[in-house]
Design a protein around this motif. Structure first.
Motif, PDB file in Angstrom:
ATOM      1  N   SER A  81      -7.448   0.267   8.807  1.00 11.56           N
ATOM      2  CA  SER A  81      -8.863  -0.469   8.560  1.00 11.56           C
ATOM      3  C   SER A  81      -9.341  -0.360   7.278  1.00 11.56           C
ATOM      4  O   SER A  81      -9.859  -1.456   6.408  1.00 11.56           O
ATOM      5  N   ILE A  82      -9.121   0.857   6.571  1.00 11.94           N
ATOM      6  CA  ILE A  82      -9.684   0.958   5.206  1.00 11.94           C
ATOM      7  C   ILE A  82      -8.652   0.165   4.127  1.00 11.94           C
ATOM      8  O   ILE A  82      -9.154  -0.418   3.263  1.00 11.94           O
ATOM      9  N   SER A  83      -7.492   0.458   4.276  1.00  9.66           N
ATOM     10  CA  SER A  83      -6.416  -0.131   3.140  1.00  9.66           C
ATOM     11  C   SER A  83      -6.579  -1.646   2.864  1.00  9.66           C
ATOM     12  O   SER A  83      -6.580  -2.067   1.671  1.00  9.66           O
ATOM     13  N   PRO A  84      -6.801  -2.551   3.967  1.00 11.15           N
ATOM     14  CA  PRO A  84      -7.000  -4.174   3.502  1.00 11.15           C
ATOM     15  C   PRO A  84      -8.227  -4.303   2.654  1.00 11.15           C
ATOM     16  O   PRO A  84      -8.519  -5.278   2.410  1.00 11.15           O
ATOM     17  N   VAL A  85      -9.503  -3.270   3.043  1.00 10.44           N
ATOM     18  CA  VAL A  85     -10.556  -3.450   2.411  1.00 10.44           C
ATOM     19  C   VAL A  85     -10.534  -2.899   0.860  1.00 10.44           C
ATOM     20  O   VAL A  85     -11.102  -3.499  -0.029  1.00 10.44           O
ATOM     21  N   ILE A  86     -10.084  -1.617   0.847  1.00  7.48           N
ATOM     22  CA  ILE A  86     -10.430  -1.026  -0.505  1.00  7.48           C
ATOM     23  C   ILE A  86      -9.728  -1.330  -1.744  1.00  7.48           C
ATOM     24  O   ILE A  86      -9.818  -1.555  -2.732  1.00  7.48           O
ATOM     25  N   GLY A  87      -8.246  -1.936  -1.125  1.00  9.06           N
ATOM     26  CA  GLY A  87      -7.397  -2.642  -2.286  1.00  9.06           C
ATOM     27  C   GLY A  87      -8.163  -3.649  -2.945  1.00  9.06           C
ATOM     28  O   GLY A  87      -8.186  -3.764  -4.134  1.00  9.06           O
TER      29      GLY A  87
END
Length: 276
Positions: free
Chosen positions: A145-151
């Motif tokens: 969930s975090i990776s597609p947002v923070i990148g």
């Protein structure tokens, strides 16, 4: 015309499939011998067969396939369907791979339980920091969930800083704030040495000082950060500290190869004996 066996070979399908398509009215033979029942097909029926197989392989049901081919879908429309389906499959594969990486990270955390060294935990004060940041919501704390947002957040933030002519004053920082029981607001930030010009689409805030932070370096991809965070949590409890809040992630070294990343994890704590 071609017998059913030859037509099957030309169409790269099985005879059984052709019989099934005949039975459901999806692809009728051009001629059926009234005496022998032998089916014969014309070469121009390969066009319909190609469309049927392509649509079926795209995931459409046979009923949907019949409706589409009966509407005489064009080659251009088929290409559009293929592009759409490819995007859907790539997104699904990406999500599945992220989920698999998460499972592997959990297994590594389980394997390291009680065995991961915490000798390098450093307790220190973190100074206040003036940063430019962007934020967005993620569904949860899970890595997929975090990776597609923070990148993308860091990508957009870098682009805006470049456009404003601003050079970051230090390594990038991320922190997370829960919003209710599910969503998490992800903050991506870079420290500043000077105020950026107005109108650059940058939110400038001061991250407060952390009086006492327990910190530990995580080496490698952020997919495996959970085990390092959990080791830090164990150290905090075992040494009589009390967690106040998840602090920040400071990306000290981020080369192209993620296995070589070095990230400082910070958790705000109260020292032993401090009243709640």
């Amino acid at each position: 015309m071609f017998g059913i066996g030859d037509f099957a070979r030309l169409g790269l399908v099985s005879v059984r499939m052709l019989r099934h398509y005949d039975a459901i009215g999806l692809l009728r033979p051009a001629h059926v011998d009234p005496v022998t029942g032998y089916r014969s097909y014309r070469a121009d029926q390969l066009s319909r067969l190609n469309r049927v197989v392509a649509l079926k392989d795209l995931g459409f049901t046979l009923e949907q396939v019949r409706a589409i081919v009966d509407d005489e879908v064009s080659t251009e429309e088929l290409h559009g369907m293929v592009r759409l389906r490819r995007a859907e499959l790539e997104a699904r594969i990406s999500a599945d791979l992220a989920r698999l990486r998460g499972v592997e990270a959990r297994l590594r955390a389980i394997e390291r339980e009680g065995g991961m060294g915490t000798a390098d935990v450093v307790v220190k004060k973190v100074a206040p920091m003036r940063v430019a940041e962007l934020s967005a919501l993620a569904p949860s704390y899970e890595p997929e969930s975090i990776s597609p947002v923070i990148g993308p957040l860091f990508g957009e933030l870098c682009a805006r800083l470049d456009a404003a002519g601003v050079t970051p004053a230090g390594p990038s920082v991320a922190y997370y704030l829960p919003e209710g029981d599910g969503p998490v607001r992800v903050h991506a930030a870079f420290p500043l040495s000077a105020e950026p010009p107005a109108g650059g689409g940058l939110r400038v805030v001061t991250l407060p000082a952390i009086e006492t932070a327990a910190t530990l370096l995580h080496h490698g991809s952020m997919d495996g950060v959970g085990s390092t965070f959990q080791a830090l949590a164990h150290w905090i409890e075992e040494n009589g500290y009390r967690s106040l809040s998840l602090g920040r992630e400071v990306y000290l070294h981020c080369p192209e190869e993620e296995d070589a990343w070095v990230t400082e994890l910070q958790i705000e704590v109260a020292r032993p004996g401090t009243a709640p």
